[in-house]
Scaffold this motif. Structure first.
Motif, PDB file in Angstrom:
ATOM      1  N   ALA A  62       0.822  -1.210   0.000  1.00 43.79           N
ATOM      2  CA  ALA A  62       0.000   0.000   0.000  1.00 43.79           C
ATOM      3  C   ALA A  62       0.863   1.269   0.000  1.00 43.79           C
ATOM      4  CB  ALA A  62      -0.918  -0.007   1.223  1.00 43.79           C
ATOM      5  N   ALA A  63       1.921   1.244  -0.773  1.00 45.84           N
ATOM      6  CA  ALA A  63       2.835   2.382  -0.807  1.00 45.84           C
ATOM      7  C   ALA A  63       2.211   3.580  -1.515  1.00 45.84           C
ATOM      8  CB  ALA A  63       4.126   1.994  -1.517  1.00 45.84           C
ATOM      9  N   PRO A  64       2.478   4.776  -1.016  1.00 48.11           N
ATOM     10  CA  PRO A  64       2.028   5.973  -1.730  1.00 48.11           C
ATOM     11  C   PRO A  64       2.695   6.052  -3.108  1.00 48.11           C
ATOM     12  CG  PRO A  64       2.761   6.515   0.496  1.00 48.11           C
ATOM     13  CD  PRO A  64       3.156   5.097   0.238  1.00 48.11           C
ATOM     14  N   THR A  65       2.146   6.835  -3.991  1.00 43.76           N
ATOM     15  CA  THR A  65       2.671   6.992  -5.340  1.00 43.76           C
ATOM     16  C   THR A  65       4.156   7.367  -5.304  1.00 43.76           C
ATOM     17  OG1 THR A  65       0.519   7.699  -6.127  1.00 43.76           O
ATOM     18  CG2 THR A  65       2.413   8.263  -7.513  1.00 43.76           C
ATOM     19  N   GLY A  66       4.927   6.649  -6.083  1.00 43.17           N
ATOM     20  CA  GLY A  66       6.352   6.935  -6.207  1.00 43.17           C
ATOM     21  C   GLY A  66       7.230   6.241  -5.187  1.00 43.17           C
ATOM     22  N   HIS A  67       6.648   5.752  -4.112  1.00 40.76           N
ATOM     23  CA  HIS A  67       7.416   5.028  -3.101  1.00 40.76           C
ATOM     24  C   HIS A  67       7.633   3.603  -3.604  1.00 40.76           C
ATOM     25  CE1 HIS A  67       6.067   8.404  -0.735  1.00 40.76           C
ATOM     26  NE2 HIS A  67       6.785   8.007   0.291  1.00 40.76           N
ATOM     27  N   ARG A  68       8.844   3.107  -3.463  1.00 39.11           N
ATOM     28  CA  ARG A  68       9.149   1.761  -3.945  1.00 39.11           C
ATOM     29  C   ARG A  68      10.042   1.052  -2.942  1.00 39.11           C
ATOM     30  NH1 ARG A  68       8.860   1.134  -9.582  1.00 39.11           N
ATOM     31  NH2 ARG A  68       9.126  -1.070  -9.084  1.00 39.11           N
ATOM     32  N   VAL A  69       9.900  -0.265  -2.876  1.00 37.74           N
ATOM     33  CA  VAL A  69      10.771  -1.114  -2.079  1.00 37.74           C
ATOM     34  C   VAL A  69      11.357  -2.151  -3.039  1.00 37.74           C
ATOM     35  CG1 VAL A  69      10.964  -2.700  -0.126  1.00 37.74           C
ATOM     36  CG2 VAL A  69       9.322  -0.806  -0.024  1.00 37.74           C
ATOM     37  N   LEU A  70      12.677  -2.288  -3.007  1.00 38.53           N
ATOM     38  CA  LEU A  70      13.387  -3.255  -3.838  1.00 38.53           C
ATOM     39  C   LEU A  70      14.156  -4.205  -2.943  1.00 38.53           C
ATOM     40  CD1 LEU A  70      14.966  -0.697  -6.346  1.00 38.53           C
ATOM     41  CD2 LEU A  70      12.872  -2.028  -6.684  1.00 38.53           C
ATOM     42  N   VAL A  71      14.360  -5.428  -3.409  1.00 40.83           N
ATOM     43  CA  VAL A  71      15.155  -6.383  -2.651  1.00 40.83           C
ATOM     44  C   VAL A  71      16.330  -6.864  -3.498  1.00 40.83           C
ATOM     45  CG1 VAL A  71      13.304  -7.145  -1.125  1.00 40.83           C
ATOM     46  CG2 VAL A  71      13.669  -8.336  -3.293  1.00 40.83           C
ATOM     47  N   ALA A  72      17.442  -7.133  -2.824  1.00 41.03           N
ATOM     48  CA  ALA A  72      18.601  -7.767  -3.441  1.00 41.03           C
ATOM     49  C   ALA A  72      18.539  -9.238  -3.078  1.00 41.03           C
ATOM     50  CB  ALA A  72      19.899  -7.151  -2.919  1.00 41.03           C
ATOM     51  N   CYS A  73      18.750 -10.086  -4.078  1.00 49.14           N
ATOM     52  CA  CYS A  73      18.675 -11.527  -3.858  1.00 49.14           C
ATOM     53  C   CYS A  73      19.999 -12.184  -4.231  1.00 49.14           C
ATOM     54  CB  CYS A  73      17.562 -12.136  -4.705  1.00 49.14           C
ATOM     55  SG  CYS A  73      15.919 -11.525  -4.276  1.00 49.14           S
ATOM     56  N   ASP A  74      20.341 -13.194  -3.451  1.00 47.47           N
ATOM     57  CA  ASP A  74      21.427 -14.108  -3.769  1.00 47.47           C
ATOM     58  C   ASP A  74      20.727 -15.435  -4.013  1.00 47.47           C
ATOM     59  OD1 ASP A  74      23.623 -15.726  -3.969  1.00 47.47           O
ATOM     60  OD2 ASP A  74      24.636 -14.905  -2.203  1.00 47.47           O
ATOM     61  N   GLY A  75      20.562 -15.780  -5.286  1.00 48.27           N
ATOM     62  CA  GLY A  75      19.671 -16.880  -5.626  1.00 48.27           C
ATOM     63  C   GLY A  75      18.259 -16.449  -5.283  1.00 48.27           C
ATOM     64  N   ALA A  76      17.550 -17.262  -4.541  1.00 42.57           N
ATOM     65  CA  ALA A  76      16.184 -16.920  -4.131  1.00 42.57           C
ATOM     66  C   ALA A  76      16.136 -16.235  -2.768  1.00 42.57           C
ATOM     67  CB  ALA A  76      15.330 -18.186  -4.088  1.00 42.57           C
ATOM     68  N   THR A  77      17.284 -16.070  -2.117  1.00 40.37           N
ATOM     69  CA  THR A  77      17.336 -15.533  -0.753  1.00 40.37           C
ATOM     70  C   THR A  77      17.473 -14.016  -0.758  1.00 40.37           C
ATOM     71  OG1 THR A  77      18.402 -17.565  -0.017  1.00 40.37           O
ATOM     72  CG2 THR A  77      18.576 -15.649   1.443  1.00 40.37           C
ATOM     73  N   VAL A  78      16.576 -13.336  -0.058  1.00 37.73           N
ATOM     74  CA  VAL A  78      16.659 -11.880   0.100  1.00 37.73           C
ATOM     75  C   VAL A  78      17.802 -11.579   1.065  1.00 37.73           C
ATOM     76  CG1 VAL A  78      15.483  -9.818   0.975  1.00 37.73           C
ATOM     77  CG2 VAL A  78      14.219 -11.500  -0.399  1.00 37.73           C
ATOM     78  N   VAL A  79      18.789 -10.805   0.594  1.00 37.30           N
ATOM     79  CA  VAL A  79      19.954 -10.461   1.414  1.00 37.30           C
ATOM     80  C   VAL A  79      20.090  -8.959   1.640  1.00 37.30           C
ATOM     81  CG1 VAL A  79      21.245 -12.547   0.783  1.00 37.30           C
ATOM     82  CG2 VAL A  79      21.516 -10.451  -0.588  1.00 37.30           C
ATOM     83  N   GLY A  80      19.206  -8.165   1.029  1.00 32.42           N
ATOM     84  CA  GLY A  80      19.264  -6.719   1.204  1.00 32.42           C
ATOM     85  C   GLY A  80      18.006  -6.078   0.657  1.00 32.42           C
ATOM     86  N   PHE A  81      17.855  -4.797   0.933  1.00 29.98           N
ATOM     87  CA  PHE A  81      16.683  -4.064   0.439  1.00 29.98           C
ATOM     88  C   PHE A  81      16.977  -2.578   0.426  1.00 29.98           C
ATOM     89  CE2 PHE A  81      16.233  -3.647   4.927  1.00 29.98           C
ATOM     90  CZ  PHE A  81      15.649  -2.399   5.118  1.00 29.98           C
ATOM     91  N   THR A  82      16.175  -1.861  -0.322  1.00 29.87           N
ATOM     92  CA  THR A  82      16.179  -0.407  -0.286  1.00 29.87           C
ATOM     93  C   THR A  82      14.746   0.076  -0.423  1.00 29.87           C
ATOM     94  OG1 THR A  82      17.197   1.624  -1.151  1.00 29.87           O
ATOM     95  CG2 THR A  82      16.531  -0.018  -2.779  1.00 29.87           C
ATOM     96  N   ALA A  83      14.482   1.240   0.134  1.00 27.01           N
ATOM     97  CA  ALA A  83      13.180   1.895   0.004  1.00 27.01           C
ATOM     98  C   ALA A  83      13.442   3.334  -0.429  1.00 27.01           C
ATOM     99  CB  ALA A  83      12.423   1.867   1.331  1.00 27.01           C
ATOM    100  N   ILE A  84      12.683   3.789  -1.414  1.00 27.99           N
ATOM    101  CA  ILE A  84      12.858   5.135  -1.946  1.00 27.99           C
ATOM    102  C   ILE A  84      11.524   5.863  -1.976  1.00 27.99           C
ATOM    103  CG2 ILE A  84      14.866   4.502  -3.346  1.00 27.99           C
ATOM    104  CD1 ILE A  84      12.940   4.567  -5.808  1.00 27.99           C
ATOM    105  N   ALA A  85      11.615   7.181  -2.058  1.00 28.38           N
ATOM    106  CA  ALA A  85      10.419   8.013  -2.175  1.00 28.38           C
ATOM    107  C   ALA A  85      10.780   9.265  -2.966  1.00 28.38           C
ATOM    108  CB  ALA A  85       9.903   8.413  -0.790  1.00 28.38           C
TER     109      ALA A  85
END
Length: 184
Positions: A62-85
């Motif tokens: 339910a992110a507001p317009t323009g807000h995004r969350v991305l994940v970094a994966c090593d194979g299928a495993t999430v090892v990092g993330f970032t959130a921007i606005a």
């Protein structure tokens, strides 16, 4: 040319429902590893993992317009993330963007995940018309400052103070963050 390599498949992708738990675990592990001295281990121990999971679930679905969350994966495993606005533009200037969070599991750092996350975040902000990006760095976070400097960002002398828990004597611990920015 060999079909297989000894390198894991690494990628960055948009976060999807179900990523909130690994994102929360990455965030809490990174904060405990990197910020215990500044934020206080006692404060970090009080963080409610389920509350953090719930906040990320909302940010993903339910992110507001323009807000995004991305994940970094090593194979299928999430090892990092970032959130921007996005950051609204003053008058006739181009808008900017802010990196609200960028964390990588301590054991996965120095594997390029942070750089991939930062590059993807900048690409998304550019698509939204941003011409600059900023983020905040805690006092004493030399590793993050070095990472950002290597990516072309720098401090702009803007600081803010945040309360981080209560000391045994009843006083409040205050932490200082410095704003770092760069043209994109």
């Amino acid at each position: 040319m060999p079909l297989f390599t000894d390198h894991a498949d690494v990628s960055v992708r948009p976060a999807v429902p179900g990523d909130e738990t690994p994102i929360a675990r990455v965030q809490l592990a990174a904060w405990r590893d990197e910020h215990a001295d500044v934020l206080g281990a006692d404060v970090l121990d009080l963080l409610d993992e389920q509350a953090v999971v719930d906040q990320w679930a909302s940010a993903i679905s339910a992110a507001p317009t323009g807000h995004r969350v991305l994940v970094a994966c090593d194979g299928a495993t999430v090892v990092g993330f970032t959130a921007i606005a996005p950051v609204p533009a003053p008058d006739d200037a181009a808008p900017g963007g802010v990196i609200l969070a960028l964390e990588v599991l301590p054991q996965a750092q120095r594997g390029g995940h942070g750089s991939r996350l930062l590059a993807a975040a900048v690409d998304l902000l550019r698509e939204q018309g941003a011409d600059q990006v900023h983020t905040w760095v805690l006092d004493g976070d030399d590793a993050r400052a070095q990472f950002l400097r290597g990516a072309g960002l720098g401090p702009d002398e803007t600081t803010r103070e945040l309360a981080s828990g209560t000391q045994p004597d009843g006083s409040h611990r205050v932490v200082t963050e410095h704003r770092w920015w760069g043209a994109i």
